[in-house]
Scaffold this active site. Sequence first.
Site: not given
Lengths: 297, 297
Positions: B233-234, B236-237
């Site tokens: 998913y876009y 940040l992580h």
Amino acid sequence: DCDGGGECANVLSGFEVKSVLRDSARDKTIFIHGTVEDQEAVVILEKTPMRQDNLAEIFQESRLKLQMKNDIYSTYQLQPPAHLNEIKTTVICPATQKHVKKYLSQEMFLVEETGEDYLSTTLPYIESQSFSVQWVYNILEKKAEADRIVFEDPDPDTGFVLLPDFKWDQKQLYDLYLIAIVHRRNIKSLRDLTSDHLPLLRNISKKGKESIQKQYGMPACKLRVYLHYQPSYYHLHVHFTSLNYDAPGCGVERAHLLTDVIMNLEADPQYYQNRTITYTLRADDNLLLRFREAGRC
Amino acid sequence: DCDGGGECANVLSGFEVKSVLRDSARDKTIFIHGTVEDQEAVVILEKTPMRQDNLAEIFQESRLKLQMKNDIYSTYQLQPPAHLNEIKTTVICPATQKHVKKYLSQEMFLVEETGEDYLSTTLPYIESQSFSVQWVYNILEKKAEADRIVFEDPDPDTGFVLLPDFKWDQKQLYDLYLIAIVHRRNIKSLRDLTSDHLPLLRNISKKGKESIQKQYGMPACKLRVYLHYQPSYYHLHVHFTSLNYDAPGCGVERAHLLTDVIMNLEADPQYYQNRTITYTLRADDNLLLRFREAGRC
């Protein structure tokens, strides 16, 4: 103590656990050392794979406990009936010390090796060990495994030998695994590479992929091509594995893509002399001991 | 339909299996597409890891059936009591075609994405998809999973929320898996990072490790800390996983160590705008189609 149908008195009910040798959360497997009636034993418990023909019964007959719900996602603990959820159990009894050692896994520790650490700690360690690579020279000189060679470029500077890795039985392409071993004998690892080696690295990349396409019909876009650091032997070699195969040693803490290595050397000829490289060492690795003595981990 | 203790009416008893999307014997995990009360659903069943604190009870309370005996080696089928042998169950309902596709096993292809490819092919693709990250915002705004948060730094620029990943049931440390999700909402992935984000990245590295040490007693030298590219998913992580755990997605073709990311940005503020990044795409990924249309693979 078993009847004809295989039902047993539970021989493991008296199993005394001494220690857990290895515990793999991903594989749902645990290796245990202990004793059964005063005999040394190793017991391996491995949960069985999910069975497609059991699914309907699992959904109907299980108990469910909600753990978390967020939007369209929810997680549960599901308790299926015992007979649908077995554990494959392997017993080695009496077990020798060799069995115990074989299954003993060691804790891994992360090391962040600077260029200085390499010179002051790692390189002296490698040199003190005088690891033999005679078996590599035997391959390069055709004194061993000559019939296994898939491709050779004999050039002394940019040449290499390509052959199947021992881990691959060559019976299916799913776990394809080949190794390119360079003819040059003065490159121990990634740390020795400079921009001078770019022709060698580009040659391995190009001709290795071409040979694998030709010999096995597997195109370059299905291949993972990488070096290990630390390598398991200190003579430069490159791994070619099938992208669909989750090969051991292709994790980010050990593998370095050949295309990245080439780009790094194009950007900075001394990249691998100066760069801090992160990798893992087993608890019983003497190199880890040296890092500890140096106060570096 | 659940009481306070989490016991539920078995919402899955009416689950109708349409097809098995993926079946991993090694991981003891199966991904299933079906319907629950006429709604599309994806159900993931994963056997739980063996638990060391259950071993004594497993050995004493199980039924054993002999399968094979040869010299010192024997194998059994073991049936532990149901409550010692659960299955972690994840339900996505209602599920879209995208979810179904996500879990369908597919051949993988290697892509070498240049900085130009990102701008001309990848970025327009990401923007055209308008992937929802509402569930991420729910977490950041404490509208969901607030009780799962292990640590939070509320700073809008350098802050983040740290919480266990869905894949970790938190019952044992060997497959420890946490995610740090940044509060800033304008960073889609690695490609957006510049040296301006160094304070954020260093903060995540430092405080993430400290929190995990404090909460779980696991020191930094036992942690693999990395980003995915492409991410799932876009927003940040950063992933924190136990080094001893061979976590899915920690392969060299997807994972980027946070320490490497920081060093790369220190050396070149525009590193991730210019660098060619190698990663894999599944055969059915529309991004792969775009790369093919652009003649780039």
